[in-house]
Design an enzyme around this catalytic site. Structure first.
Site, short mmCIF file in Angstrom:
data_model
loop_
_atom_site.label_atom_id
_atom_site.label_comp_id
_atom_site.label_asym_id
_atom_site.label_seq_id
_atom_site.Cartn_x
_atom_site.Cartn_y
_atom_site.Cartn_z
N HIS A 14 11.52 -16.06 3.39
CA HIS A 14 12.68 -16.34 2.52
C HIS A 14 12.29 -16.16 1.06
CE1 HIS A 14 11.47 -20.48 1.27
NE2 HIS A 14 10.93 -20.56 2.46
N ASP A 57 14.21 -17.27 -1.57
CA ASP A 57 14.74 -18.31 -2.45
C ASP A 57 13.71 -19.43 -2.58
OD1 ASP A 57 15.17 -18.97 0.31
OD2 ASP A 57 16.52 -20.57 -0.33
N ASP A 80 5.68 -20.96 -1.26
CA ASP A 80 6.89 -21.16 -0.44
C ASP A 80 8.04 -20.37 -1.03
OD1 ASP A 80 8.78 -22.10 1.32
OD2 ASP A 80 9.01 -24.04 0.33
N GLU A 117 17.17 -20.17 2.54
CA GLU A 117 16.41 -21.06 3.42
C GLU A 117 16.36 -22.48 2.87
OE1 GLU A 117 13.20 -23.12 5.52
OE2 GLU A 117 13.30 -22.77 3.37
N GLU A 118 16.23 -22.61 1.55
CA GLU A 118 16.11 -23.95 0.96
C GLU A 118 17.47 -24.62 0.82
OE1 GLU A 118 13.30 -25.03 0.92
OE2 GLU A 118 11.82 -23.56 0.24
N ASP A 169 5.47 -19.34 6.83
CA ASP A 169 6.24 -20.23 5.94
C ASP A 169 5.86 -21.69 6.19
OD1 ASP A 169 8.13 -21.04 4.06
OD2 ASP A 169 9.79 -21.02 5.50
N HIS A 173 7.87 -27.54 -2.63
CA HIS A 173 8.97 -28.48 -2.90
C HIS A 173 8.59 -29.53 -3.94
CE1 HIS A 173 11.31 -27.67 1.07
NE2 HIS A 173 10.60 -26.61 0.71
#
Ligand code: ZN
Ligand code: ZN
Ligand code: ZN
Ligand code: ZN
Lengths: 478, 478
Positions: free
Chosen positions: A98, A100, A133, A167-168, A200, A450
């Site tokens: 991903h 994003d 990520d 994805e997020e 991931d 994150h």
């Protein structure tokens, strides 16, 4: 020089240009959960599409339509389908990633601008939002293709790509896309896929590469209790009415013990204990109580036994209480009796648990416990969302190939791990394609995905790129 | 016509002009908790000062200095001290009221503009913010003075006034002002005060006038639990660490039973049970379970016994759980393990309870219960604020005077009530002046002070103005 040595040498000698490409990716603020950044997410998709095209990957940008978010109707960022190679004699590997990222602000506590890839020469760390990520791993695959093209080495497998930009933020539209591509059969982009590889997630620690063969599912609830017609003043009403918060904390206190045991009858009991052989798996993992306490930021490990902690994360369900909606939650001292409160908790599920077989146990238990309270308030147990757990066979050739590649690149045997959280697309690929899915992490446990100061170690990026390439060669050699 | 009949006739015949004056007061948006409205609060103080001066009341606007609020340094609205009459042969009555109001927006659910006094001719209700809390009662006193002046009737007592503009926002500076005026003795504005009358609470129901002789105190706590260094993801950490929320809900579940019994040993036990005579007081009160359930907006009365409910509000302590700071409190489903949570609760106190004698019981109980949890997290029991309860003698001549006035105006004997909440200035007057304080409510239980569609019944305003006047005459006649 053998071909694979040329490949790994190319990765080493081109490290700076790979890091430069990563810094271009990090600079694009592709925050999918922030409506104000949606144009950047789309720009990131176009940038990635351009990079793929430079490497002769055939691509298709799939319009996933619109969504309503934060009061606005927004274009969804495109999914990118890609194809490189169609040799019927080769295996076909589908790669997911991903493009994003999570939100990030310097003021959150970053030591450098989150959207400027910042190299710490002393530690070899590459700081930046998305570094680990999941922009770093995605670019790892591009490094592999570039090396093969430049060296005029034949790629050992056919590649298919599925990259998304949501994805997020719930992977809006992705499941439908995958299922519809699978349904197209020979005309779909996933035709002939033999296995899937997703990079991931993370090593379990900071030292040892890992292969991941399981993910927990989840079932998420709100315990809703109502009674008064409006919020009441505790001076005027205290000790005159049944207060919803009093009932709620009593119910929430009956969900889980401090040692993690789930108090809802039948939930823990659904999971068979590990046999001798499985126990050895956890003993073999390079992990210590210090690792969990370092990661948690406090000396609060649930057990002093390493295997117990690992099994608590990987192979047992867990119940966490997240908070209360509708109660006073600010700083200060408001004397309110909240009229309507919702206590949020979730259970992480492991096979054979599913929301379908666990939810009835949760609901009937809470209803029975509420009845014991003799309260005149009303209870509603609300199921908010859920997803099944996933476990695959770590002895499948897909995993064997990755294991051999790790042994070659890192000279160690990988940790075999199961993640405590979920990556829902894993289950979608596994179920819709019916092939093995490998989770092959590039980053370390302390990368801070994150969180503030997200980083990817330079060595993880460079050795990780080698690993992705050698994995493809091992798949071909199986 | 006897003088007092002329007085009550004047109130009746000038009702429309009194309502007009109330509508002028309601139109001034004197919201003390909103920095943007501070100029309006000060304007309201000036308006009230002007009205007092028109009635020949000698006044002094007291500058209470500044405060920092919402990031701004704001001038505090003035306290207004007033004096009318200095006849040494007369008793001196000190009157307190507040000219500030709670916030109100039409969009909160008002049926008419909150700052336009709106008369519902069918029901006789006067809707508007501050109508009952506390502009109506303040203007009731002005109605009394105006009637006496116009009729050239001698006021039967000397009057002293203390009006503030910060009651809805912590009464900043008021205690210090009262104590400093008292300390001035003969040179102070409160010299010679024989009793105090405060009209800033409500009848217990919608039918029966009341006299209030008690208020509960409060002690407010936060149960703070910490462990992880930062918020954790429940997928990665569930069943691997001690979670603060798990501990917190267990502690909060041990505070109070659904029937209102406080589970902290020694707290309920400090309060002696009522004797036969006291019990009769509650039996005599015009009240029903339907009243409490109507007020609460739900059929959630803690008992089917009227006396038990009344005593729960008036003469027993109560414990309410308000909410949790630091946990997830939004709509939706966040899978967080909060690192630092604070569970807020408070206990309403009755004599002989005080924060000083109750707090040690609370703290040692919570520490002992936390120790039983065997958690590696850390507990800190934080005392946020508190205040003592107040009860006075309802047979004092100040109360007898008000009772006779109620009998004359309403032809009934009042309910004798104790409020569940607190009006801190009551205790300040009682303790610093050493005289009896009477709480003489003008409005009804359903007036909705602090809520949407606040109202004062026209009859409560008009008959209430008569009551205030006759009360002064009864004080003089004692
Ligand atoms: Zn990710
Ligand atoms: Zn992520
Ligand atoms: Zn008030
Ligand atoms: Zn008020």
């Amino acid at each position: 020089m053998p071909a694979l040595d040329k490949f790994t040498e190319y990765i080493d000698t081109h490290a700076e240009s790979f890091i430069k490409r990563l810094s271009e990716a990090v600079a694009i603020k592709s925050i999918s959960s922030d409506a104000r950044r949606r144009e950047d997410v789309i720009a990131m998709g176009n940038w990635l599409d351009g990079e793929l095209k430079k490497l002769d990957v055939e691509t298709k940008l799939v319009d996933l339509g619109t969504q309503v978010m934060q009061g606005q109707t927004l274009q969804l960022p495109p999914a990118i389908l890609g194809r490189l190679g169609s040799d019927p004699k080769k295996k076909t590997v589908l790669i997911y990633g991903h493009y994003d990222v999570q939100p990030a602000l310097l003021s959150d506590g970053w030591n450098s601008d989150p959207f400027t890839l910042t190299v710490d020469e002393a530690t070899g760390r590459l700081y930046g939002r998305g570094s680990t990520d999941d922009k770093g791993p995605i670019l790892g695959w591009l490094n592999v293709i570039e090396a093969h093209r430049s060296l005029k080495l034949d790629l050992p497998v056919n590649l298919r790509f599925c990259f998304e930009g949501m994805e997020e933020n719930g992977s809006e539209g992705l499941d439908e896309l995958i299922q519809s591509e699978v349904a197209k059969g020979q005309d779909g982009w996933f035709n002939g896929v033999d296995c899937v590889c997703i990079s991931d997630n993370y090593w379990l620690n900071t030292r040892q590469p890992a292969l991941t063969y399981g993910l927990r599912g989840i079932t998420y609830f709100s315990i809703n209790i109502t009674g008064p017609g409006q919020d009441l003043h505790s001076g005027a009403f205290g000790r005159t009415v049944h207060e919803p918060m009093t009932d709620l904390v009593k119910l929430m206190s009956k969900l889980v013990d401090h040692d993690g045991k789930i108090l809802i009858p039948g939930v823990d009991e659904m999971v068979p204990p590990p046999d001798e052989e499985e126990l050895k798996l956890y003993t073999a993992i390079d992990y210590s109580i210090a690792d969990i306490e370092h990661a948690a930021g406090g000396k609060i490990a649930i057990s002093s036994n390493k295997e117990a902690v690992l099994m608590g994360r990987m192979r047992y369900p867990s119940l966490s209480i997240h908070g209360i909606e509708g109660a006073f939650s600010e700083v200060g001292a408001k004397t309110v009796i909240p009229a309507k409160v919702g206590g949020k908790f979730s259970i992480r599920l492991v096979p054979p648990q599913t929301p379908e077989n666990v939810n009835p146990l949760v609901i009937s238990y809470l209803e029975a416990e509420f009845a014991k309270l003799n309260s005149k308030n009303k209870l509603q147990v609300e199921y908010i969302h859920g997803g099944k757990p996933w476990v695959t066979n770590p002895k499948h050739w897909n995993f064997e190939a990755a294991k051999k590649a790790i042994q070659t690149v890192f000279n160690v045997t990988p940790d075999y791990t199961r993640e405590g959280g979920s990556i829902p697309v894993t289950l979608t690929f596994a179920e819709s394609l019916g092939v093995n899915v490998l989770l092959l992490p590039m980053g370390r446990a302390d990368d801070g995905a994150h969180s503030t100061n997200e980083k990817l170690d330079r060595s993880n990026f460079i050795e990780g790129s080698k690993l992705l390439g050698l994995y493809l060669h091992e798949v071909a050699a199986i």
